[in-house]
Design a protein around this motif. Structure first.
Motif, PDB file in Angstrom:
ATOM      1  N   UNK A  90      71.023  77.360  53.252  1.00 15.06           N
ATOM      2  CA  UNK A  90      70.422  77.464  51.922  1.00 15.06           C
ATOM      3  C   UNK A  90      70.929  78.703  51.185  1.00 15.06           C
ATOM      4  N   UNK A  91      70.990  79.830  51.890  1.00 12.56           N
ATOM      5  CA  UNK A  91      71.464  81.073  51.274  1.00 12.56           C
ATOM      6  C   UNK A  91      72.923  80.965  50.855  1.00 12.56           C
ATOM      7  N   UNK A  92      73.743  80.303  51.671  1.00  6.76           N
ATOM      8  CA  UNK A  92      75.154  80.138  51.323  1.00  6.76           C
ATOM      9  C   UNK A  92      75.306  79.318  50.052  1.00  6.76           C
ATOM     10  N   UNK A  97      78.502  78.747  47.603  1.00  8.59           N
ATOM     11  CA  UNK A  97      79.378  78.052  48.537  1.00  8.59           C
ATOM     12  C   UNK A  97      79.301  76.545  48.348  1.00  8.59           C
ATOM     13  N   UNK A  98      80.406  75.892  48.635  1.00  5.23           N
ATOM     14  CA  UNK A  98      80.422  74.440  48.778  1.00  5.23           C
ATOM     15  C   UNK A  98      79.900  74.131  50.178  1.00  5.23           C
ATOM     16  N   UNK A 149      79.915  67.265  44.122  1.00 10.20           N
ATOM     17  CA  UNK A 149      80.257  68.588  43.623  1.00 10.20           C
ATOM     18  C   UNK A 149      80.248  69.619  44.736  1.00 10.20           C
ATOM     19  N   UNK A 150      79.236  70.483  44.754  1.00  5.37           N
ATOM     20  CA  UNK A 150      79.160  71.533  45.776  1.00  5.37           C
ATOM     21  C   UNK A 150      78.377  71.108  47.014  1.00  5.37           C
ATOM     22  N   UNK A 151      77.934  69.854  47.047  1.00 10.94           N
ATOM     23  CA  UNK A 151      77.241  69.332  48.225  1.00 10.94           C
ATOM     24  C   UNK A 151      77.885  68.004  48.608  1.00 10.94           C
ATOM     25  N   UNK A 152      78.387  67.926  49.839  1.00  9.83           N
ATOM     26  CA  UNK A 152      79.092  66.739  50.305  1.00  9.83           C
ATOM     27  C   UNK A 152      78.500  66.303  51.637  1.00  9.83           C
ATOM     28  N   UNK A 313      98.767  76.669  43.612  1.00 10.07           N
ATOM     29  CA  UNK A 313      99.041  77.144  44.977  1.00 10.07           C
ATOM     30  C   UNK A 313      97.923  76.884  45.961  1.00 10.07           C
ATOM     31  N   UNK A 314      96.819  76.307  45.574  1.00  9.20           N
ATOM     32  CA  UNK A 314      95.784  76.037  46.577  1.00  9.20           C
ATOM     33  C   UNK A 314      94.409  76.046  45.972  1.00  9.20           C
ATOM     34  N   UNK A 315      93.373  75.863  46.805  1.00  5.46           N
ATOM     35  CA  UNK A 315      92.006  75.775  46.309  1.00  5.46           C
ATOM     36  C   UNK A 315      91.508  77.133  45.843  1.00  5.46           C
ATOM     37  N   UNK A 316      90.667  77.146  44.826  1.00  2.00           N
ATOM     38  CA  UNK A 316      90.149  78.425  44.374  1.00  2.00           C
ATOM     39  C   UNK A 316      89.167  79.022  45.367  1.00  2.00           C
ATOM     40  N   UNK A 317      89.210  80.317  45.523  1.00  2.00           N
ATOM     41  CA  UNK A 317      88.209  81.001  46.342  1.00  2.00           C
ATOM     42  C   UNK A 317      86.940  81.159  45.525  1.00  2.00           C
ATOM     43  N   UNK A 318      85.830  81.335  46.223  1.00  4.87           N
ATOM     44  CA  UNK A 318      84.558  81.501  45.535  1.00  4.87           C
ATOM     45  C   UNK A 318      84.549  82.847  44.819  1.00  4.87           C
ATOM     46  N   UNK A 319      84.118  82.839  43.585  1.00 11.05           N
ATOM     47  CA  UNK A 319      84.061  84.097  42.840  1.00 11.05           C
ATOM     48  C   UNK A 319      82.805  84.871  43.199  1.00 11.05           C
ATOM     49  N   UNK A 320      82.865  86.180  42.973  1.00  9.35           N
ATOM     50  CA  UNK A 320      81.687  86.997  43.196  1.00  9.35           C
ATOM     51  C   UNK A 320      81.625  87.577  44.579  1.00  9.35           C
TER      52      UNK A 320
END
Length: 320
Positions: A90-92, A97-98, A149-152, A313-320
């Motif tokens: 939950x915190x992630x 986070x995805x 989206x961010x939940x799979x 060049x690849x997937x974006x990293x999580x910002x912040x």
């Protein structure tokens, strides 16, 4: 580098855990950079698969710093999920986070409240229990995986590998995902659907006639094939072909054919400099207008935007 944290609790079954490690934990030089995989868990020495000891070097707090968190199957759906794991997942998610569940890992996501109001799936044998235990979750028992989206979430066993490959396809494009699938000797794509990528079952068949037909069609996507052409090749009536097709693929012959044409267009957009008109011809869609319409309907973006995205060049990293 995109960080992936794999949550391992004592009693985690081996299959889905191994699938995630194979996909995200081995850099085969397919994209630069690849993923950085970390194994996390509440126990230093978790037992997985009922017989293997897995050394876990990172605690659950590491989940909060990952770009993607993967929760594989849990030991027993009749037992409540590990409280610390639920809280960490939950915190992630709250941190951006995805979050991905494989098979019965969906029970962890549901306990964390991440599936409330969402469409989700799990192994077919446990979908009724998931729906009964978490009535706010819109459980779909008929799909292989769902990308919201961010939940799979995915169904069981091989569907977990399908979802892992889908994530690679989303992050790195079709060409990289297909190459990885060939390396792993698994089907390259059990296709997704509309904007949220609700997938139809695998377009493969154990019936020799239909298996041969699918291979025949895949080698002729540049040709103006019709359902009647497919029925003639299979020596079936159009109605009988439609019945067989739906039983095996979960969709109609025409929809399957259009999906394969779009997949071929994805690869050509990523791996060639061909123009949209040329790609439309090479995928059997005839005109750029037709290609754009079907491409946008299936993937939610126009071909030009897709090409710009997957020439990066690849997937974006999580910002912040």
């Amino acid at each position: 580098m995109h960080s992936v944290a794999l949550a391992v609790a004592d009693g985690t079954p081996l299959f889905e855990l191994a699938a995630a490690c194979e996909v995200f934990g081995t850099d085969r030089g397919l994209a630069d950079p690849w993923y950085a995989l970390t194994i996390c868990g509440p126990d230093d020495d978790a037992e997985v698969g009922g017989w293997l000891r897995a050394g876990v070097r990172h605690g659950l707090d590491t989940l909060a710093t990952a770009d993607t968190v993967i929760v594989p199957s849990i030991r027993d759906v009749d037992d409540p999920p590990h409280t610390g794991l639920v809280d960490a997942v939950r915190a992630a998610h709250e941190g951006g986070a995805r979050v991905v569940s494989l098979c019965t890992g969906a029970f962890v996501l549901a306990a964390a409240g991440l599936l409330d109001g969402r469409r989700a799936t799990t192994h077919w044998a446990h979908t009724a229990l998931l729906a009964a235990r978490h009535p706010r979750v819109r459980v779909d028992p008929d799909v292989l995986y769902i990308d919201d989206g961010r939940v799979l979430t995915s169904a069981g066993k091989a569907a977990g590998m399908d979802l892992c490959l889908h994530i690679v396809r989303t992050d790195h494009g079709a060409a990289v995902a297909n190459t990885l699938a060939r390396t792993l000797v698994v089907p390259p794509h059990r296709p997704g659907g509309q904007a949220q990528f609700i997938p139809a079952p695998l377009a493969q068949s154990r019936e020799p006639v239909l298996a041969d037909l699918l291979a025949w069609v895949s080698a002729r996507l540049d040709q103006p094939l019709t359902v009647q052409d497919l029925a003639r090749q299979a020596n079936m009536s159009s109605r009988n072909l439609a019945r067989h097709f739906h039983a095996v693929t979960g969709t109609s012959p025409l929809r399957w054919l259009l999906t394969q044409r779009v997949h071929r267009a994805q690869e050509l957009l990523e791996t060639t400099d061909a123009g949209i008109e040329s790609i439309a011809v090479r995928t059997g869609m005839g005109t750029a207008t037709t290609l754009r319409r079907h491409f946008h309907r299936l993937l939610g973006v126009p071909p030009e935007a897709y090409r710009r995205t997957f020439r990066s060049t690849g997937p974006p990293a999580r910002s912040g």
